[in-house]
Design a protein around this motif. Structure first.
Motif, PDB file in Angstrom:
ATOM      1  N   ASN A 237       0.819  -1.229   0.000  1.00  0.00           N
ATOM      2  CA  ASN A 237       0.000   0.000   0.000  1.00  0.00           C
ATOM      3  C   ASN A 237       0.844   1.267   0.000  1.00  0.00           C
ATOM      4  OD1 ASN A 237      -2.976  -0.588   0.660  1.00  0.00           O
ATOM      5  ND2 ASN A 237      -1.885  -1.921   2.093  1.00  0.00           N
ATOM      6  N   ASP A 250      -0.052   0.594   6.318  1.00  0.00           N
ATOM      7  CA  ASP A 250      -0.772  -0.644   6.663  1.00  0.00           C
ATOM      8  C   ASP A 250       0.088  -1.911   6.624  1.00  0.00           C
ATOM      9  OD1 ASP A 250      -2.974   1.042   6.718  1.00  0.00           O
ATOM     10  OD2 ASP A 250      -3.576   0.545   4.659  1.00  0.00           O
ATOM     11  N   ASP A 264      -8.558  -6.461   3.101  1.00  0.00           N
ATOM     12  CA  ASP A 264      -8.631  -5.174   3.811  1.00  0.00           C
ATOM     13  C   ASP A 264      -8.251  -4.023   2.876  1.00  0.00           C
ATOM     14  OD1 ASP A 264      -9.378  -6.514   6.049  1.00  0.00           O
ATOM     15  OD2 ASP A 264      -7.440  -6.362   7.090  1.00  0.00           O
ATOM     16  N   LYS A 268     -10.558  -0.941   2.067  1.00  0.00           N
ATOM     17  CA  LYS A 268     -10.055   0.398   2.377  1.00  0.00           C
ATOM     18  C   LYS A 268     -10.246   1.341   1.190  1.00  0.00           C
ATOM     19  CE  LYS A 268      -5.695   1.588   2.082  1.00  0.00           C
ATOM     20  NZ  LYS A 268      -4.245   1.793   2.273  1.00  0.00           N
ATOM     21  N   TYR A 269      -9.937   0.839  -0.012  1.00  0.00           N
ATOM     22  CA  TYR A 269     -10.077   1.711  -1.184  1.00  0.00           C
ATOM     23  C   TYR A 269     -11.521   2.182  -1.348  1.00  0.00           C
ATOM     24  CZ  TYR A 269      -5.292   0.482  -2.465  1.00  0.00           C
ATOM     25  OH  TYR A 269      -3.937   0.330  -2.465  1.00  0.00           O
ATOM     26  N   GLN A 271     -13.713   2.474   1.013  1.00  0.00           N
ATOM     27  CA  GLN A 271     -13.981   3.410   2.104  1.00  0.00           C
ATOM     28  C   GLN A 271     -13.349   4.767   1.790  1.00  0.00           C
ATOM     29  OE1 GLN A 271     -12.790   1.567   5.839  1.00  0.00           O
ATOM     30  NE2 GLN A 271     -12.995   3.590   6.838  1.00  0.00           N
ATOM     31  N   GLN A 272     -12.122   4.748   1.291  1.00  0.00           N
ATOM     32  CA  GLN A 272     -11.443   6.002   0.941  1.00  0.00           C
ATOM     33  C   GLN A 272     -12.151   6.727  -0.195  1.00  0.00           C
ATOM     34  OE1 GLN A 272      -7.374   4.560   0.281  1.00  0.00           O
ATOM     35  NE2 GLN A 272      -6.733   5.649   2.145  1.00  0.00           N
TER      36      GLN A 272
END
Lengths: 550, 550
Positions: A237, A250, A264, A268-269, A271-272
């Protein structure tokens, strides 16, 4: 349009030095001039309409150009999203994308490059990747990538006042100059590598036979002498801000990458993307949010997950997840009240990875082949554009369009055409008229299909030439009628006999212009340059690479 | 439902002799009992809903059951109509059928038999044609056809008060007992034979190489001894009224059949369908109008016609014509004000005739193969049902359904279930709940695929068994996952290992029930019997046939 726009510029700037930005026509491929010469008059009128629409929009939008959200999904063949009937064929569901399709314009002939990196390069630079050395993909550390000299769409949009964010897959190089935050994005969160290294090179994959022989636990060969044969020390990441070095996040030194890390990362992407969407919407400036999920290409099922689709393939499950994610983003755009000043474009980068069909759950359908092939199954994808009030809803367009056209079209819609470079060939055509005026207003009836640096196919209208292998006689070329034979199974001599020499001329013009404007070079540097916190194992990997490459 | 209905009947008729019509359960295939035993309770509830809906409809409709229009088109693969996106893939247009699809329910898994005659027999009798000897098709004079002992849907609908008309292709025999007007229709206009004999066996076809070597003008072989080798004296257009002999029309003794005759025949059927629709709509009784166009299978372009579609194939052009015709009929239903009491069902009889792809302009798509194969491309077709107010509009249904189910379902909707015979196997299942209550209410998860008298494939849920050739070991059987591999290109041993023996049991049950209820015999008679005005050349042809068959 470009000619007209140029004359405006010329009047406004007749006292300025001739090398100014935006001076001169954009240099397109030779084939485009042939079309332009036949349609100049109509296109000038259409451009006037487009200009008026954009000007009116800006006026109503407080002087601002529209926000642009560009979602590029990974390895999905034409027919797998946006067409409810074909969901049934596959035993899958994409309700949110089907809805998105209903709310905008669906492109029936969106062409891409045959694989991930080339397609992404074509979109970012408006150029076939053969022109900047990125036609081939190297999976592990390469010390190469998108050159600084390329002018990306993010750089253009930055110039005309956009906030720019990139989230997700990048896959255009492991060197400082090629990272998204050095190629025009204000902020980027991305993995350096692609999914094989991220989603497959884990202990779990070796245990389930999704990958074989990579992990140390998969069996020891007492005669193996080279302990550095298998990659170790990959960077995962990254995050970076414009003008700064990237940071790996991370992941800790000495840690082992697992399926959970990968899952994850994907979550995460998403969510971002949602978070940045919310933040960007609150800014004064328009935004360009580029979200490139790593899915639906998905080599493994999340351990313990209940399957949701009757198909059950890991790619089809992942497509269902992707569909939910797309739904979240579109819903958020609506919830934020920015629907009418936000253009959303969703498409795939190329066809499925057919070598992995039995696990992914995909297979050939109307078009044959997939990623890295040059049949339509490799380079035809679904694409959708939604912009309520500006793009008519629930429409289909049969016009040809290429992923490089996204570059030129986004630039125009954002008011940045003048920043498109004039010193090199730009393959991307301005398709604003197609987006805003609808079907029948496309400006392309040809596509060149490269595999790496080799020209493998040419599509012109409904005809497709599959070039013979180097050294083989011209008569070995195969000609297809893509409407009668979409799967390219029955080459037609009846077409070759008239079209063979016409395609020869066309190819000649294309190659001559390539001589006139030679291809640029790929960027080169030390792998993982521009990362401020390289782990010791990554440093070691780089040192090995450098020493072995001498 | 049938059990419940039976008990009602039993109460109402306890004093009547036990051999009455409608007494006893309908005898379905063994596989159905397995499903029934698992869903009896839900189905009983669903049937109550269906009964209520039909009763309410009848009440509002002056005590009358709905009109039924059944349009069966010839040789068209799944995806070629009703799905706008796929029109683009093909370079074709079916706007009227796409609209019809939007106005009703689209079946995503409608199975047919693999070719024309068998599919038509399955629909007319509710039985796989292996059960009545019509699994194979003989093109020229045969002296065989649908037996009088079969109970057709037209006979059932006649019994419950329908006016019944058949227009267009029939292709179920060249003997008196098999003609539509002796199999239940009040009136029929139809050709005895199929399109090869009608649309191809002309001088024009021989000249354009669409057919080779048939017409005398195509070259004389001085050593050919047998002047009767090539068929001559075929009967073309017939018309007949119930209880009367058929008459040949539109053709004179000594005349030569031409492309124009064939084109006129097609146009006439469309015109007759429209005329009869108008007349039937004015009657007091409900009507069953069965219209089976000979197109889009179309071996030749109408001479001199300008092509309308970019594809340009003769079949694709013909599909465009068909689409207009369907539009005319649907519009006429609306214009006549009978939309809400008329159910329109449109479907194809089987996949395209792939041997003729290069001329027709069709080719394989999601499903592989075509007519006479046993892959999904042979037996999966588009099907649509429209009945405003009774069938929900703009819906898709993933439930499995078979063309024989049309028989049982039409019988139910028309109130004629009691006239379905109870002394033989009826393969057709009652799918009224699927039609009226929508997706998820289907009653079938299996289909047997016969080629002639040979069982070639079995579909159960998403799995498909391709049976090995007779004598080959069971392990030679191929098992497919139709969602992951709709084109049946990658047989899966991972499925075979569990499903192989389950399919063996299933096959065994099917064959055992066939022993219990043996197959019936095909009807036999003198060819062209029951025609009142046979031309001399036809009489000669029959005489030759009879003398050679001794």
């Amino acid at each position: 349009m470009l000619k007209k726009k140029l004359s405006h510029l010329a009047i406004a700037s007749c006292l300025v030095a001739p090398m100014m930005l935006g001076a001169g026509d954009i240099i397109h491929d030779a084939e485009y001039s042939i079309l332009e010469s036949q349609h100049a008059e109509k296109w000038a009128k259409d451009d006037k309409i487009v200009d008026d629409k954009l000007a009116n929009f800006k006026k109503k939008n407080g002087g601002k150009s529209p926000n642009i959200i560009y979602i590029l999904v990974d390895d999905l063949s034409f027919g797998e999203m946006g067409i409810p009937e074909l969901n049934y064929v596959r035993g899958s569901q994409t309700p949110n994308i089907n809805k998105l399709s209903d709310e905008g314009l669906s492109f029936m002939r969106m062409y891409t490059e045959p694989s991930c990196t080339p397609s992404r390069v074509a979109m970012m630079t408006g150029r076939h990747p053969v022109r900047n050395g990125l036609g081939e993909v190297k999976a592990t550390v390469a010390g190469a990538g998108l050159a600084k000299s390329e002018v990306t769409i993010a750089e253009i949009l930055s110039k005309v006042g956009y906030n720019t964010v990139h989230i997700g897959k990048w896959h255009m190089g492991d060197i400082a100059e090629s990272y998204p935050h050095t190629q025009g994005f204000d902020y980027a969160s991305f993995p350096v590598h692609q999914q094989v290294l991220l989603g497959l090179m884990t202990k779990e994959s070796d245990k389930t036979h999704a990958l074989k022989g990579w992990h140390a636990s998969s069996g020891n060969d007492p005669f193996a002498l080279d302990a550095k044969f298998k990659p170790n020390g990959l960077v995962y990441n990254l995050e970076g801000y414009k003008g700064q070095e990237a940071k790996e996040v991370d992941f800790k030194a000495g840690e082992e990458w697992t399926q959970k890390h990968y899952d994850d990362m994907n979550d995460k992407y998403q969510q971002q993307a949602m978070e940045h969407l919310g933040k960007l919407a609150k800014q004064d400036k328009p935004f360009f949010l580029q979200y490139w999920p790593l899915i639906p290409l998905d080599f493994t099922h999340t351990p313990g997950a209940e399957l949701q689709m009757s198909n059950g393939g890991s790619g089809v499950e992942s497509l269902f997840k992707l569909d939910k994610w797309v739904g979240q983003i579109v819903d958020e755009v609506d919830r934020l009240g920015i629907a009418e000043n936000t253009m959303i474009v969703l498409m795939a980068d190329n066809g499925r990875m057919r070598q992995y069909d039995s696990i992914l759950g995909f297979s050939g359908t109307m078009y044959r082949g997939g990623k890295v092939d040059t049949t339509e199954g490799a380079v035809r994808v679904n694409a959708f554009a939604r912009w309520p009030g500006m793009i008519e809803k629930d429409k289909l367009a049969g016009d040809m369009i290429h992923i490089s056209d996204i570059y030129t079209t986004f630039a125009r819609i954002a008011g940045g055409t003048e920043y498109i470079p004039r010193d090199r060939i730009i393959d991307g055509l301005d398709q604003s008229a197609l987006f805003l005026n609808g079907e029948g207003n496309g400006r392309r009836d040809y596509v060149f299909i490269y595999s790496g640096d080799t020209l493998k196919g040419i599509v012109k209208q409904k005809f497709k030439l599959e070039l013979p292998a180097p050294g083989a006689p011209g008569v070995a070329a195969k000609m297809y009628d893509l409407q009668r034979d979409p799967r390219e199974e029955a080459p037609s001599i009846e077409i070759s006999l008239w079209a063979g020499s016409v395609f020869q001329d066309l190819t000649q013009r294309h190659l001559m212009q390539m001589q006139k404007y030679p291809n640029a070079k790929v960027g080169k540097d030390t792998p993982y340059s521009g990362i401020s916190n390289l782990r010791p194992e990554s440093k070691k990997m780089v040192a090995d690479f450098v020493s072995w490459s001498k």
